[in-house]
Design a protein around this motif. Structure first.
Motif, mmCIF file in Angstrom:
data_model
loop_
_atom_site.group_PDB
_atom_site.id
_atom_site.type_symbol
_atom_site.label_atom_id
_atom_site.label_comp_id
_atom_site.label_asym_id
_atom_site.label_seq_id
_atom_site.Cartn_x
_atom_site.Cartn_y
_atom_site.Cartn_z
ATOM 1 N N UNK A 120 12.971 -2.735 6.754
ATOM 2 C CA UNK A 120 12.566 -3.414 5.529
ATOM 3 C C UNK A 120 12.419 -2.480 4.344
ATOM 4 N N UNK A 121 12.525 -1.165 4.596
ATOM 5 C CA UNK A 121 12.415 -0.178 3.522
ATOM 6 C C UNK A 121 13.785 0.427 3.256
ATOM 7 N N UNK A 122 14.266 0.263 2.024
ATOM 8 C CA UNK A 122 15.579 0.787 1.658
ATOM 9 C C UNK A 122 15.570 2.306 1.617
ATOM 10 N N UNK A 123 14.572 2.870 0.928
ATOM 11 C CA UNK A 123 14.426 4.327 0.844
ATOM 12 C C UNK A 123 12.943 4.679 0.806
ATOM 13 N N UNK A 124 12.536 5.697 1.544
ATOM 14 C CA UNK A 124 11.140 6.132 1.503
ATOM 15 C C UNK A 124 10.769 6.638 0.108
ATOM 16 N N UNK A 125 9.467 6.680 -0.166
ATOM 17 C CA UNK A 125 8.967 7.149 -1.464
ATOM 18 C C UNK A 125 7.909 8.226 -1.246
ATOM 19 N N UNK A 126 7.863 9.170 -2.153
ATOM 20 C CA UNK A 126 6.797 10.165 -2.121
ATOM 21 C C UNK A 126 5.554 9.566 -2.765
ATOM 22 N N UNK A 127 4.454 9.601 -2.030
ATOM 23 C CA UNK A 127 3.229 8.974 -2.511
ATOM 24 C C UNK A 127 2.063 9.945 -2.397
ATOM 25 N N UNK A 128 1.186 9.890 -3.380
ATOM 26 C CA UNK A 128 -0.043 10.681 -3.339
ATOM 27 C C UNK A 128 -1.191 9.816 -3.813
ATOM 28 N N UNK A 129 -2.375 10.120 -3.315
ATOM 29 C CA UNK A 129 -3.588 9.442 -3.782
ATOM 30 C C UNK A 129 -4.249 10.368 -4.792
ATOM 31 N N UNK A 130 -4.229 9.956 -6.064
ATOM 32 C CA UNK A 130 -4.734 10.800 -7.141
ATOM 33 C C UNK A 130 -6.139 10.378 -7.554
ATOM 34 N N UNK A 131 -6.981 11.344 -7.874
ATOM 35 C CA UNK A 131 -8.342 11.021 -8.332
ATOM 36 C C UNK A 131 -8.321 10.508 -9.760
ATOM 37 N N UNK A 132 -9.294 9.664 -10.095
ATOM 38 C CA UNK A 132 -9.406 9.130 -11.456
ATOM 39 C C UNK A 132 -10.730 9.567 -12.080
ATOM 40 N N UNK A 133 -10.806 9.415 -13.381
ATOM 41 C CA UNK A 133 -11.997 9.848 -14.111
ATOM 42 C C UNK A 133 -13.235 9.048 -13.727
ATOM 43 N N UNK A 134 -13.046 7.814 -13.277
ATOM 44 C CA UNK A 134 -14.180 6.963 -12.923
ATOM 45 C C UNK A 134 -14.533 7.063 -11.437
ATOM 46 N N UNK A 135 -14.070 8.163 -10.809
ATOM 47 C CA UNK A 135 -14.348 8.433 -9.387
ATOM 48 C C UNK A 135 -13.697 7.437 -8.441
ATOM 49 N N UNK A 136 -12.724 6.666 -8.943
ATOM 50 C CA UNK A 136 -11.888 5.854 -8.064
ATOM 51 C C UNK A 136 -10.629 6.648 -7.768
ATOM 52 N N UNK A 137 -9.836 6.170 -6.839
ATOM 53 C CA UNK A 137 -8.569 6.818 -6.516
ATOM 54 C C UNK A 137 -7.416 5.862 -6.765
ATOM 55 N N UNK A 138 -6.251 6.418 -7.078
ATOM 56 C CA UNK A 138 -5.075 5.601 -7.341
ATOM 57 C C UNK A 138 -3.911 6.076 -6.485
ATOM 58 N N UNK A 139 -3.289 5.139 -5.781
ATOM 59 C CA UNK A 139 -2.080 5.424 -5.013
ATOM 60 C C UNK A 139 -0.901 5.382 -5.982
ATOM 61 N N UNK A 140 -0.169 6.491 -6.095
ATOM 62 C CA UNK A 140 0.948 6.567 -7.042
ATOM 63 C C UNK A 140 2.241 6.867 -6.287
#
Length: 340
Positions: A120-140
């Motif tokens: 179901x995945x055409x091509x893998x992606x490079x992903x990192x979980x980055x920290x945010x200023x409000x102490x939440x994290x974002x998957x990019x």
């Protein structure tokens, strides 16, 4: 976990064993259950090791894939290279993950060739979980594996990002956004608008629209999706600015004036306390998401602290059983999407 074995491409990156070996030894000290396999040239690795070491194995390689080598050529001539052997150890189940700071295109191509993509995945992606200023994290994602992406790939990245946010960040209904040049619906390339239309119509995705580059670290979304070219440029720009920001106070501590030195030390301490979590050295290591096994890509310029962070990412992915979770959840998500 009884079996926590990670294969390290010891010859990869700008510094090779000089960074990988010290980081490996530090990781072993931090994780008593960890076993590491260093793949590379023994004559370069052994002198960097203590006389007695445990839970560490050396597997010899005969070549190194250069960072500037064209991926297609690198793959054709990859036999015996430290990168390929490290990936083969994962394929053979001798290791649960591979960490490399080598050529991104070659790592992507060899990983697909040897370890295969999840259905179901055409091509893998490079992903990192980055920290945010409000102490939440974002998957990019994607952060550089795919320079060009069609709308279907962007949608697949979004689905994988949602699964990762649920499984590792414990967010029940992750907010998803597409990185774009404006928040208005008419902005952006055709493939971005097409992906937005698909995500908007999917009731299983909490799509909140577009975000601009200046909102990357604001915590306004839990999953941020883009193509690899834009993602890589954006990430490296932000990382460069953060490094300048965090190191700027060091200039004050070197001034001749005692007052300036004291002010510099105070400001440096304050900056580290409030913004130290944004230091790129702490979150180095992007997972090649969408593969059947775990592959972590480290920055080529990684120092010891950075490469240790990449090893930690591999350990976290193993303990969270990321590929299996992605495969199971993606199968269910795609089935639901097709029924909408």
């Amino acid at each position: 976990m009884d079996n926590l074995t990670v294969a390290l491409d010891a010859m990869s990156g700008d510094f090779g064993p000089r960074v990988v070996v010290p980081a490996a030894l530090q990781a072993l000290n931090c994780h008593p259950e960890l076993h590491l396999i260093l793949v590379g040239e023994p004559t370069e690795i052994i002198p960097l090791l203590p006389k007695k070491y445990q839970r560490l194995t050396i597997v010899e390689s005969t070549s190194v894939i250069a960072n500037d080598m064209k991926p297609s050529i690198a793959i054709r001539h990859s036999q015996g290279s430290s990168m390929r052997i490290a990936l083969e150890l994962v394929k053979q189940h001798r290791a649960l993950a591979c960490v490399s700071a080598g050529n991104t295109g070659a790592l992507m191509g060899l990983s697909k060739l040897l370890l295969h993509s999840i259905e179901g995945i055409e091509r893998p992606a490079l992903v990192a979980v980055l920290p945010a200023l409000n102490n939440r994290n974002t998957v990019v994602l994607d952060l550089g594996a795919n320079a060009e992406c069609n709308s279907d790939m962007l949608v697949q990245f979004a689905l994988m990002g949602v699964i990762l946010a649920r499984s590792t960040l414990n967010i029940d209904n992750p907010r998803v956004a597409l990185l774009n040049i404006g928040e208005e619906d008419i902005k952006g390339l055709d493939r971005i608008r097409a992906a937005a239309s698909i995500l908007k119509s999917d009731k299983n995705i909490n799509f909140i629209g577009y975000l601009e580059g200046n909102e990357l670290l604001t915590g306004k979304t839990d999953v941020l999706v883009c193509d690899g070219f834009v993602g890589n440029v954006t990430l490296k720009t932000v990382e460069g600015l953060i490094k300048i920001f965090l190191s700027s106070t060091q200039l004050m501590t070197k001034r001749n004036s005692l007052i300036m030195k004291l002010a510099g030390h105070w400001l440096q301490k304050k900056m580290t306390k409030n913004f130290g979590h944004l230091d790129p050295n702490h979150y180095n290591g992007a997972c090649l998401l969408g593969l059947q096994r775990i592959v972590i890509k480290s920055h080529g310029s990684a120092n010891q602290k950075s490469f240790l962070a990449a090893i930690e990412q591999a350990i976290l992915a193993i303990k969270n059983n990321i590929p299996e979770r992605i495969a199971t959840s993606l199968s269910s998500a795609l089935a639901k999407s097709e029924n909408n």
